[in-house]
Design a protein around this motif. Structure first.
Motif, PDB file in Angstrom:
ATOM      1  N   LEU A   1      32.936  33.227  39.096  1.00  0.00           N
ATOM      2  CA  LEU A   1      33.676  33.538  37.876  1.00  0.00           C
ATOM      3  C   LEU A   1      33.812  32.314  36.984  1.00  0.00           C
TER       4      LEU A   1
ATOM      5  N   THR B   1      35.374  33.153  43.251  1.00  0.00           N
ATOM      6  CA  THR B   1      36.043  32.212  42.347  1.00  0.00           C
ATOM      7  C   THR B   1      35.066  31.263  41.673  1.00  0.00           C
TER       8      THR B   1
ATOM      9  N   LYS C   1      38.268  38.381  35.240  1.00  0.00           N
ATOM     10  CA  LYS C   1      38.373  38.900  36.612  1.00  0.00           C
ATOM     11  C   LYS C   1      38.565  40.411  36.604  1.00  0.00           C
TER      12      LYS C   1
ATOM     13  N   LEU D   1      33.945  38.897  42.313  1.00  0.00           N
ATOM     14  CA  LEU D   1      35.212  38.180  42.159  1.00  0.00           C
ATOM     15  C   LEU D   1      35.210  36.838  42.880  1.00  0.00           C
TER      16      LEU D   1
ATOM     17  N   GLN E   1      41.800  35.545  33.730  1.00  0.00           N
ATOM     18  CA  GLN E   1      42.307  36.767  34.347  1.00  0.00           C
ATOM     19  C   GLN E   1      41.649  38.000  33.741  1.00  0.00           C
TER      20      GLN E   1
END
Length: 248
Positions: A83, A80, A106, A78, A103
């Motif tokens: 991702l 940032t 994630k 996860l 989202q």
């Protein structure tokens, strides 16, 4: 209109056992879904030795031990920046037609990606889910990311007295198809199949009733013969059933 409704209801009561036919497509769907591969297990193994340190992207000098990462692998999945890079890589994959949102990606990384230790100083990166191309891309991406973070962590936490750590993948990633007997995702489809099958049976009963050339009322007989109807005999089948019950 009320006459035709009464005729249809009468035909439906007579053939109501046909509604059980609506269960056949549902059972066939569930049977086919149970033996069809709808889940995939994609893995990549690593071997390691020495003190493994993983670099943290949001802190330029901090590192994370391998045990700490195994306790909380979401610190890798996860991340940032990771991702964002993964989203860009997925966009360039022609096999992937429905890209997850930021989202959604994630949630997918949190729910489908796993990191576990194996015997003989091995580490396993695993994707479990129904999207084979997305899973292969994610496992490949996180494998490369993990190797890069280990190399960066070794540079940040260098110790000339200790032997340099070793961390490398073992062979290519493997993809295994898995058929699950039941999945909650099948319930809405099973309900839809049952509703469509039931509507088809109801429609079939109506078509058979409309195609039946027999008279269904005294009024039809009177119109056809252009003669008044003085009386009528009851339904012989109902009379026979009544006689059988009274004899018992």
């Amino acid at each position: 209109m009320s006459f035709y409704i009464k005729c249809y209801l009468s035909a439906f009561r007579e053939h109501r056992h046909w509604t059980l036919i609506a269960l056949v497509p549902v059972m066939l769907y569930l049977l086919v879904a149970a033996v069809r591969v709808d889940n995939f297990l994609i893995t990549q193994d690593f071997t390691y030795s020495g003190e493994i340190r993983i670099a943290m992207s949001h802190r330029p000098v901090d590192t994370l031990t391998l045990d700490a990462l195994l306790t909380d692998p979401d610190r890798l999945f996860l991340d940032t920046f990771a991702l964002s890079q993964l989203q860009q890589r997925l966009e360039f994959q022609p096999q992937i037609h429905e890209l997850p949102t930021s989202q959604g990606l994630k949630r997918l990384a949190h729910g489908s990606m796993h990191l576990s230790s194996r015997p003989d100083s091995r580490l396993r990166l695993t994707y479990t889910g129904s999207h084979v191309h997305i899973g292969e891309t994610m496992v490949d991406f996180y494998s490369q990311l993990l190797v890069q973070r280990v190399e960066a962590g070794a540079a940040r936490h260098s110790d000339t007295a200790a032997a340099p750590p070793s961390f490398k993948p073992v062979g290519p990633l493997t993809t295994t198809g898995v058929a699950s007997l039941w999945s909650a995702e099948r319930l809405p489809r099973a309900i839809l199949v049952f509703v469509l099958s039931l509507l088809a049976v109801v429609l079939l009963i109506g078509i058979l009733d409309l195609s039946d050339p027999s008279f269904k009322s005294e009024r039809q007989i009177a119109r056809y013969l252009d003669l008044p109807v003085l009386g009528s005999m009851p339904d012989a089948r109902q009379l026979a059933r009544h006689l059988e019950k009274t004899q018992d």
